[in-house]
Motif scaffolding. Structure first.
Motif, PDB file in Angstrom:
ATOM      1  N   GLU A 175       0.817  -1.211   0.000  1.00 22.39           N
ATOM      2  CA  GLU A 175       0.000   0.000   0.000  1.00 22.39           C
ATOM      3  C   GLU A 175       0.854   1.265   0.000  1.00 22.39           C
ATOM      4  OE1 GLU A 175      -3.587   0.614   0.092  1.00 22.39           O
ATOM      5  OE2 GLU A 175      -3.344  -1.362  -0.860  1.00 22.39           O
ATOM      6  N   ASN A 176       2.069   1.164   0.513  1.00 20.85           N
ATOM      7  CA  ASN A 176       2.951   2.326   0.598  1.00 20.85           C
ATOM      8  C   ASN A 176       4.037   2.329  -0.471  1.00 20.85           C
ATOM      9  OD1 ASN A 176       2.350   4.016   3.269  1.00 20.85           O
ATOM     10  ND2 ASN A 176       1.975   1.852   3.713  1.00 20.85           N
ATOM     11  N   GLY A 177       3.885   1.472  -1.469  1.00 18.24           N
ATOM     12  CA  GLY A 177       4.763   1.513  -2.627  1.00 18.24           C
ATOM     13  C   GLY A 177       6.205   1.133  -2.374  1.00 18.24           C
ATOM     14  N   VAL A 178       6.430   0.187  -1.460  1.00 15.67           N
ATOM     15  CA  VAL A 178       7.806  -0.282  -1.227  1.00 15.67           C
ATOM     16  C   VAL A 178       8.299  -1.029  -2.464  1.00 15.67           C
ATOM     17  CG1 VAL A 178       9.235  -1.847   0.151  1.00 15.67           C
ATOM     18  CG2 VAL A 178       7.572  -0.336   1.266  1.00 15.67           C
ATOM     19  N   ASP A 179       9.517  -0.734  -2.877  1.00 14.46           N
ATOM     20  CA  ASP A 179      10.068  -1.303  -4.110  1.00 14.46           C
ATOM     21  C   ASP A 179      10.893  -2.566  -3.883  1.00 14.46           C
ATOM     22  OD1 ASP A 179       9.343   0.955  -6.067  1.00 14.46           O
ATOM     23  OD2 ASP A 179      10.373   2.026  -4.453  1.00 14.46           O
ATOM     24  N   PHE A 180      11.683  -2.588  -2.789  1.00  8.67           N
ATOM     25  CA  PHE A 180      12.551  -3.730  -2.514  1.00  8.67           C
ATOM     26  C   PHE A 180      12.449  -4.120  -1.042  1.00  8.67           C
ATOM     27  CE2 PHE A 180      14.399  -1.942  -6.292  1.00  8.67           C
ATOM     28  CZ  PHE A 180      14.898  -3.021  -7.007  1.00  8.67           C
ATOM     29  N   VAL A 191      14.878 -14.689  -5.163  1.00  8.49           N
ATOM     30  CA  VAL A 191      14.265 -13.422  -5.551  1.00  8.49           C
ATOM     31  C   VAL A 191      12.870 -13.679  -6.097  1.00  8.49           C
ATOM     32  CG1 VAL A 191      15.370 -13.464  -7.839  1.00  8.49           C
ATOM     33  CG2 VAL A 191      14.545 -11.295  -6.886  1.00  8.49           C
ATOM     34  N   TRP A 192      11.893 -12.928  -5.595  1.00 12.39           N
ATOM     35  CA  TRP A 192      10.511 -12.955  -6.076  1.00 12.39           C
ATOM     36  C   TRP A 192      10.111 -11.546  -6.526  1.00 12.39           C
ATOM     37  CZ3 TRP A 192       8.911 -17.578  -6.937  1.00 12.39           C
ATOM     38  CH2 TRP A 192       8.980 -18.624  -6.009  1.00 12.39           C
ATOM     39  N   MET A 193       9.135 -11.473  -7.417  1.00 10.12           N
ATOM     40  CA  MET A 193       8.483 -10.209  -7.724  1.00 10.12           C
ATOM     41  C   MET A 193       7.013 -10.371  -7.369  1.00 10.12           C
ATOM     42  SD  MET A 193       8.493  -7.082  -8.969  1.00 10.12           S
ATOM     43  CE  MET A 193       9.781  -6.730 -10.156  1.00 10.12           C
ATOM     44  N   LEU A 194       6.506  -9.490  -6.508  1.00 13.57           N
ATOM     45  CA  LEU A 194       5.136  -9.592  -6.030  1.00 13.57           C
ATOM     46  C   LEU A 194       4.523  -8.197  -5.987  1.00 13.57           C
ATOM     47  CD1 LEU A 194       3.007 -11.561  -4.813  1.00 13.57           C
ATOM     48  CD2 LEU A 194       3.901 -10.940  -2.570  1.00 13.57           C
ATOM     49  N   ASN A 195       3.450  -7.997  -6.763  1.00 12.34           N
ATOM     50  CA  ASN A 195       2.794  -6.685  -6.803  1.00 12.34           C
ATOM     51  C   ASN A 195       3.788  -5.556  -7.083  1.00 12.34           C
ATOM     52  OD1 ASN A 195       0.358  -7.888  -6.284  1.00 12.34           O
ATOM     53  ND2 ASN A 195       0.215  -7.227  -4.165  1.00 12.34           N
ATOM     54  N   ASN A 196       4.672  -5.812  -8.041  1.00 11.10           N
ATOM     55  CA  ASN A 196       5.689  -4.830  -8.441  1.00 11.10           C
ATOM     56  C   ASN A 196       6.672  -4.503  -7.322  1.00 11.10           C
ATOM     57  OD1 ASN A 196       6.395  -3.578 -10.933  1.00 11.10           O
ATOM     58  ND2 ASN A 196       6.021  -1.581 -10.005  1.00 11.10           N
ATOM     59  N   MET A 197       6.822  -5.436  -6.375  1.00 10.40           N
ATOM     60  CA  MET A 197       7.776  -5.300  -5.270  1.00 10.40           C
ATOM     61  C   MET A 197       8.746  -6.472  -5.310  1.00 10.40           C
ATOM     62  SD  MET A 197       6.965  -4.988  -1.177  1.00 10.40           S
ATOM     63  CE  MET A 197       6.324  -6.691  -1.032  1.00 10.40           C
ATOM     64  N   ARG A 241      27.282 -14.317 -10.163  1.00  9.40           N
ATOM     65  CA  ARG A 241      26.295 -14.721 -11.161  1.00  9.40           C
ATOM     66  C   ARG A 241      25.113 -13.772 -11.072  1.00  9.40           C
ATOM     67  NH1 ARG A 241      22.139 -18.830 -11.291  1.00  9.40           N
ATOM     68  NH2 ARG A 241      22.724 -19.563  -9.212  1.00  9.40           N
ATOM     69  N   GLU A 242      24.776 -13.135 -12.182  1.00 13.65           N
ATOM     70  CA  GLU A 242      23.637 -12.224 -12.168  1.00 13.65           C
ATOM     71  C   GLU A 242      22.345 -13.019 -12.018  1.00 13.65           C
ATOM     72  OE1 GLU A 242      21.441  -9.619 -15.463  1.00 13.65           O
ATOM     73  OE2 GLU A 242      23.446  -8.811 -14.994  1.00 13.65           O
ATOM     74  N   ILE A 243      21.522 -12.634 -11.037  1.00 15.81           N
ATOM     75  CA  ILE A 243      20.260 -13.331 -10.808  1.00 15.81           C
ATOM     76  C   ILE A 243      19.042 -12.453 -11.071  1.00 15.81           C
ATOM     77  CG2 ILE A 243      21.230 -14.981  -9.175  1.00 15.81           C
ATOM     78  CD1 ILE A 243      20.092 -13.305  -6.894  1.00 15.81           C
ATOM     79  N   ALA A 244      19.246 -11.140 -11.212  1.00 18.85           N
ATOM     80  CA  ALA A 244      18.116 -10.254 -11.483  1.00 18.85           C
ATOM     81  C   ALA A 244      18.606  -8.942 -12.078  1.00 18.85           C
ATOM     82  CB  ALA A 244      17.328  -9.982 -10.207  1.00 18.85           C
ATOM     83  N   HIS A 245      17.712  -8.345 -12.888  1.00 17.37           N
ATOM     84  CA  HIS A 245      18.009  -7.067 -13.542  1.00 17.37           C
ATOM     85  C   HIS A 245      16.698  -6.291 -13.637  1.00 17.37           C
ATOM     86  CE1 HIS A 245      18.990  -4.882 -17.577  1.00 17.37           C
ATOM     87  NE2 HIS A 245      19.057  -4.056 -16.538  1.00 17.37           N
ATOM     88  N   TYR A 246      16.719  -5.036 -13.164  1.00 20.07           N
ATOM     89  CA  TYR A 246      15.508  -4.219 -13.129  1.00 20.07           C
ATOM     90  C   TYR A 246      15.745  -2.888 -13.825  1.00 20.07           C
ATOM     91  CZ  TYR A 246      14.665  -7.555  -9.402  1.00 20.07           C
ATOM     92  OH  TYR A 246      14.536  -8.717  -8.692  1.00 20.07           O
ATOM     93  N   SER A 247      14.716  -2.416 -14.508  1.00 18.30           N
ATOM     94  CA  SER A 247      14.699  -1.070 -15.055  1.00 18.30           C
ATOM     95  C   SER A 247      13.746  -0.248 -14.205  1.00 18.30           C
ATOM     96  CB  SER A 247      14.230  -1.091 -16.514  1.00 18.30           C
ATOM     97  OG  SER A 247      14.110   0.225 -17.016  1.00 18.30           O
ATOM     98  N   VAL A 248      14.243   0.827 -13.594  1.00 14.11           N
ATOM     99  CA  VAL A 248      13.418   1.630 -12.692  1.00 14.11           C
ATOM    100  C   VAL A 248      13.382   3.078 -13.167  1.00 14.11           C
ATOM    101  CG1 VAL A 248      13.928   0.164 -10.706  1.00 14.11           C
ATOM    102  CG2 VAL A 248      15.360   2.160 -11.156  1.00 14.11           C
ATOM    103  N   GLY A 249      12.292   3.759 -12.836  1.00 14.02           N
ATOM    104  CA  GLY A 249      12.155   5.156 -13.222  1.00 14.02           C
ATOM    105  C   GLY A 249      10.857   5.735 -12.720  1.00 14.02           C
ATOM    106  N   LEU A 250      10.588   6.952 -13.110  1.00 13.41           N
ATOM    107  CA  LEU A 250       9.396   7.658 -12.636  1.00 13.41           C
ATOM    108  C   LEU A 250       8.207   7.393 -13.541  1.00 13.41           C
ATOM    109  CD1 LEU A 250      10.861  11.153 -11.653  1.00 13.41           C
ATOM    110  CD2 LEU A 250      10.198   9.296 -10.127  1.00 13.41           C
TER     111      LEU A 250
END
Length: 268
Positions: A175-180, A191-197, A241-250
């Motif tokens: 609800e508060n938009g936590v990213d990581f 690593v999981w992705m859940l609700n854009n978190m 070993r790379e396990i995740a890659h994210y593109s972030v922005g406004l």
């Protein structure tokens, strides 16, 4: 300007499988990497005893001589009234760190419970967390760290140590938009992705308390030009070993993860 963050947990000073060689390897690798920040997600000790904390304190001092370090306790640290030593020797049990240059804020919480493996955040900490999250501008990335995991992790056996109040905490985080979210506890990186978190777990960095074909490891998070890369680092030899890659922005003046790539960690 780029930033490099190290995520480590579960070193367990005092455990029978603790390895001085792995500890030395890690410190040497940390000096070579020269990160901007280190986040320790709990379990400095095996049983929370004073002599274990004395060994851990020497390690923490070495970490702080290399880079800025923030630490939260784990369930092992809370054993045998160990949180008294944690607060007297290590640090406060929660923190807020803001990096204005790289536009992120990290909030640390204490999820430990005395003499049990499970944990909880509790109502008082949740109220504090909501208050601190509300202070963070929407255009800044929000990161929260605590020891226990909030969702199950593959290849960790029977699920019995998840946070007792994980549902309430998950509601606050989303609800508060936590990213990581950065956790430890199960000695298995994931690593999981859940609700854009992103929910990122680190393994044990310095012990033989490993499951299956796992190895001692920690996570390296690199932030650069709107990209976030997560590398799994093997403590034994420093291989990555790379396990995740994210593109972030406004988006609509709020920081969001636009896209992501997760690479396999666990064999099926």
């Amino acid at each position: 300007m780029g930033k490099k963050v190290i995520q480590i947990s579960d070193v367990h000073f005092g455990d029978t499988t603790f390895s001085l060689a792995l500890k030395s390897n890690f410190l040497a690798q940390l000096e070579d990497e020269n990160p901007d920040l280190l986040i320790f997600a709990g379990d400095l000790t095996a049983s929370g005893y004073a002599h274990e904390y004395e060994q851990a304190l020497e390690f923490v001092d070495e970490l702080k001589s290399i880079t800025k370090t923030h630490i939260v306790p784990g369930n092992h640290d809370a054993r045998n009234v160990g949180l008294v030593h944690f607060e007297n020797m290590i640090s406060k049990r929660k923190f807020v760190h803001t990096d204005k240059n790289s536009n992120f804020t990290i909030i640390g919480l204490d999820s430990s419970e005395a003499d049990v493996s499970h944990g909880q955040i509790g109502r008082d900490q949740m109220d504090w967390l909501k208050s601190e999250l509300a202070k963070i501008p929407e255009d800044r990335a929000k990161v929260v760290t605590f020891h226990h995991h909030i969702i199950p992790i593959p290849q960790t056996g029977r699920e019995r140590n998840i946070l007792l109040d994980s549902g309430d905490l998950m509601h606050i985080l989303t609800e508060n938009g936590v990213d990581f979210v950065l956790n430890g506890h199960k000695h298995v990186p994931n690593v999981w992705m859940l609700n854009n978190m992103v929910v990122l777990n680190s393994g044990t960095a310095t012990t033989g308390k490993l499951r299956g074909n796992g190895y001692a490891s920690y996570n390296q998070i690199e932030i650069k030009d709107g990209e976030v890369f997560v590398n799994l680092v093997r403590t034994e030899n420093g291989s990555k070993r790379e396990i995740a890659h994210y593109s972030v922005g406004l988006m609509d003046e709020s920081m969001v993860i636009h896209s992501y790539i997760h690479k396999s960690i666990h064999s099926v």
